[in-house]
Design a protein around this motif. Structure first.
Motif, PDB file in Angstrom:
ATOM      1  N   THR A  47      53.877 -16.283  -8.520  1.00 18.23           N
ATOM      2  CA  THR A  47      53.267 -15.172  -9.247  1.00 18.23           C
ATOM      3  C   THR A  47      53.915 -13.814  -8.998  1.00 18.23           C
ATOM      4  O   THR A  47      53.752 -12.889  -9.800  1.00 18.23           O
ATOM      5  CB  THR A  47      51.776 -15.036  -8.866  1.00 18.23           C
ATOM      6  OG1 THR A  47      51.678 -14.583  -7.496  1.00 18.23           O
ATOM      7  CG2 THR A  47      51.046 -16.351  -9.025  1.00 18.23           C
ATOM      8  N   GLY A  48      54.565 -13.649  -7.845  1.00 19.17           N
ATOM      9  CA  GLY A  48      55.085 -12.338  -7.452  1.00 19.17           C
ATOM     10  C   GLY A  48      54.153 -11.565  -6.547  1.00 19.17           C
ATOM     11  O   GLY A  48      54.510 -10.495  -6.037  1.00 19.17           O
ATOM     12  N   PHE A  49      52.940 -12.080  -6.312  1.00 19.40           N
ATOM     13  CA  PHE A  49      51.962 -11.372  -5.475  1.00 19.40           C
ATOM     14  C   PHE A  49      52.354 -11.469  -4.004  1.00 19.40           C
ATOM     15  O   PHE A  49      52.531 -12.562  -3.474  1.00 19.40           O
ATOM     16  CB  PHE A  49      50.570 -11.953  -5.690  1.00 19.40           C
ATOM     17  CG  PHE A  49      49.510 -11.348  -4.807  1.00 19.40           C
ATOM     18  CD1 PHE A  49      49.198  -9.996  -4.905  1.00 19.40           C
ATOM     19  CD2 PHE A  49      48.836 -12.124  -3.866  1.00 19.40           C
ATOM     20  CE1 PHE A  49      48.229  -9.429  -4.093  1.00 19.40           C
ATOM     21  CE2 PHE A  49      47.866 -11.575  -3.061  1.00 19.40           C
ATOM     22  CZ  PHE A  49      47.564 -10.216  -3.163  1.00 19.40           C
ATOM     23  N   GLY A  50      52.462 -10.321  -3.335  1.00 23.63           N
ATOM     24  CA  GLY A  50      52.939 -10.297  -1.955  1.00 23.63           C
ATOM     25  C   GLY A  50      51.878 -10.017  -0.920  1.00 23.63           C
ATOM     26  O   GLY A  50      52.205  -9.747   0.233  1.00 23.63           O
ATOM     27  N   GLY A  51      50.592 -10.061  -1.289  1.00 27.48           N
ATOM     28  CA  GLY A  51      49.531  -9.828  -0.316  1.00 27.48           C
ATOM     29  C   GLY A  51      49.363 -11.007   0.627  1.00 27.48           C
ATOM     30  O   GLY A  51      49.996 -12.057   0.464  1.00 27.48           O
TER      31      GLY A  51
END
Length: 599
Positions: A47-51
């Motif tokens: 997704t690209g989410f880095g959390g």
């Protein structure tokens, strides 16, 4: 390089080939870790989410990503809203969303090595209303389409010396054996990486920012243990440290070892052990007893050696922070400092101690609107210049052999005076920080009962923040450690019901965030200690502040502070000066003296 749209399309094709109508992708590994190795960063790849916390669900015609309030802004910056719907937790959940959106009769896949059994049971129940089922997969379909997926780390595991641990691994295993015996249990599955590390006094380099080694332990009632770990990670030094009472086996032997426990009573932690462990034991006919990992509470209650180590680490770290804050005060108003260069410079100040082993998490270096992103992670694409006349928030920490640090400071980048609104918000956060630091409470008090101490002055102005007020911290281990926590109890958040006990270390970190404008947070670490009080009826506790670094005096509206709050702040700065001054000289020392002058 594949786009995230192409990756999503590839996964959907793989799901169709596998006979699945959907799949759930968490940020997790086989140990339910908060921070995971590169090989397990499936959600970010897709997704690209880095959390550090989030879950995605992919169906044939729709997809959703679920994050909590810390990541509301970040997820919109990093994840394409054309491909994914943004879902807020705890307002909704994966189970609730699937109960509404899964096709009738669907087969929804999940990797039982990445999810808790309770989660799987809840989702399966929600799906049953649509005659749909939750299906454990033999092979993770994300791995099947992730062509350049990194391999799990093979870095060696290393002994953690008793001089830092304060208790030998033999003593710790004996305590677990006593715990098992008292409950009539034969063995305990220890699957959380920091629990394995603490129990055996070993550390590793398999997860960025957390010094753990990928491994599982079976602890037995006779005081022996089985360690399941890649053979490449076992050095002669480690084998000598473990001794004959710890049998070393390859990771592949873990499931067969679980299956060999037929008829045995085995303790498994439902919060820290993945569903696959329960499946293996139950399938083999073992009697599974769901109970908290016996290592969790002893690990959280720091012994005197660990407490002393933390104090030393905090003092060392505080001097590095002071040098950094002076550097920011001099350099940033000139307009040449960026979020990335600031984070790099802070790491360099810590490295100058020659004792830094790693950061304890990726530095949150947020200028202006980026500071309003609670768990912002700076990158080349997002890095802003620390502009003159703006708010800068920096949340950072170091890993040292004797302790793990975590500190947030918020500063005003001049040359002009800060706006009244910023000073008001900063002072309300400070008042909450002081209220929690000064709290005295009876034995049996849980973190949830103290949370409002830190929020009350924001609430009085119709303001709040969307994260917890305090988390536990390990000793050269995880910067986020349970079971203790200071947070709202809404939604049954883990740890909020745990009573606070002497020896526990927590953060004290209220904040305020104005979307698109700035963020404010003031964070110190505190140690729960006994308080002797004349006339007290029963045991009472309070907090020893462990973190020492100046708090921005120019952001304080003194008129908003009570006499007691002002006394606390001045006394704190006097202590900061006493702890840090012997480690500084020249311009750094002169800056410290000014930064700690009484208000």
């Amino acid at each position: 390089m594949q786009t995230h749209e192409a990756r999503l399309d590839a996964l959907r094709k793989q799901l169709a080939a596998d006979g699945l109508d959907g799949f759930v992708i968490p940020i997790s590994d086989e140990h339910m870790s908060e921070y995971v190795g590169a090989y397990a960063q499936r959600l970010e790849w897709l997704t690209g989410f880095g959390g550090s916390a989030g879950t995605a669900v992919v169906l044939a015609d729709k997809a959703a990503i679920f994050v909590d309030g810390r990541y509301t802004l970040q997820v919109r910056d990093q994840v394409d809203g054309r491909l994914w719907s943004y879902e807020s937790v705890p307002q909704t959940s994966v189970a609730a969303w699937l109960g509404e959106h899964a096709p009738q009769g669907a087969r929804i896949g999940y990797d039982a090595w990445l999810h808790a059994k309770g989660w799987a049971d809840g989702v399966a129940q929600a799906l049953s209303a649509r005659a749909a089922s939750l299906v454990p997969v033999a092979t993770n379909p994300v791995d099947a389409v992730w062509d350049d997926q990194p391999a799990p780390s093979l870095a060696p595991a290393v002994p953690h010396a008793d001089e830092h641990a304060g208790k030998s691994a033999h003593e710790k295993r004996a305590e677990v054996a006593e715990w098992l015996g008292a409950r009539g249990l034969d063995a305990a599955v220890i699957s959380a990486l920091d629990s394995v590390a603490w129990l055996l006094n070993i550390r590793g380099a398999d997860v960025d920012r957390t010094p753990v080694a990928l491994s599982f332990v079976l602890a037995h009632a006779d005081g022996t243990a089985d360690l399941f770990i890649a053979p490449e990670k076992v050095t002669p030094e480690l084998a000598a440290h473990l001794g004959n009472a710890v049998r070393v086996q390859p990771r592949e032997a873990f499931v067969p070892a679980l299956q060999a426990l037929q008829g045995r009573k085995v303790a498994v932690d439902p919060e820290r052990a993945v569903a696959a462990i329960f499946h293996a034991l139950e399938g083999a006919g073992a009697q599974v007893v769901a109970v908290t990992d016996p290592v969790v509470l002893p690990k959280a209650i720091k012994n005197p050696v660990e407490q002393a180590g933390h104090r030393a680490a905090q003092a060392r770290d505080g001097a590095a922070i002071a040098r950094f804050l002076r550097w920011i005060a001099v350099e940033a108003p000139q307009g040449a400092v960026t979020e990335l260069s600031a984070a790099d410079r802070l790491q360099a100040f810590r490295a100058d101690t020659s004792l830094l082993r790693d950061l304890s998490f990726d530095t949150i270096s947020g200028s202006g609107p980026n500071g309003a992103v609670v768990h912002y992670r700076v990158s080349e694409e997002t890095s802003r210049t620390l502009e003159p006349n703006s708010v800068y928030l920096v949340d950072s920490g170091g890993q040292y052999l004797d302790g793990t640090t975590d500190i947030t400071r918020t500063v005003w980048i001049g040359p002009d005076a800060p706006p009244l609104e910023v000073k008001d918000r900063f002072t309300r956060v400070l008042k909450g920080h002081i209220a929690l630091a000064r709290a005295v409470f009876p034995k049996g008090t849980a973190g949830s009962q103290l949370d409002s101490f830190a929020r009350q002055f924001l609430w009085a102005a119709g303001l709040d923040y969307a994260h917890g007020t305090g988390h536990g911290v390990g000793s050269f281990l995880s910067v986020h450690e349970g079971p203790q926590r200071i947070a709202k109890a809404a939604g049954g958040q883990a740890g909020t019901g745990q009573e606070l006990l002497p020896g526990m270390i927590l953060s004290n970190e209220p904040g305020y965030y104005k979307a698109g404008a700035y963020g404010i947070r003031i964070e110190n670490l505190v140690l729960v200690e006994r308080r002797e009080m004349a006339g007290a009826e029963g045991e009472f506790f309070g907090f020893e502040t462990l973190t020492f670094a100046p708090i921005a005096r120019d952001l304080v509206d003194v008129a908003l502070l009570s006499a007691e709050e002002l006394d606390w702040l001045n006394a704190y700065h006097a202590r900061v000066r006493a702890v840090l001054a012997p480690q500084l000289d020249g311009d750094d020392l002169a800056w410290l003296e000014a930064a700690c002058a009484p208000l």
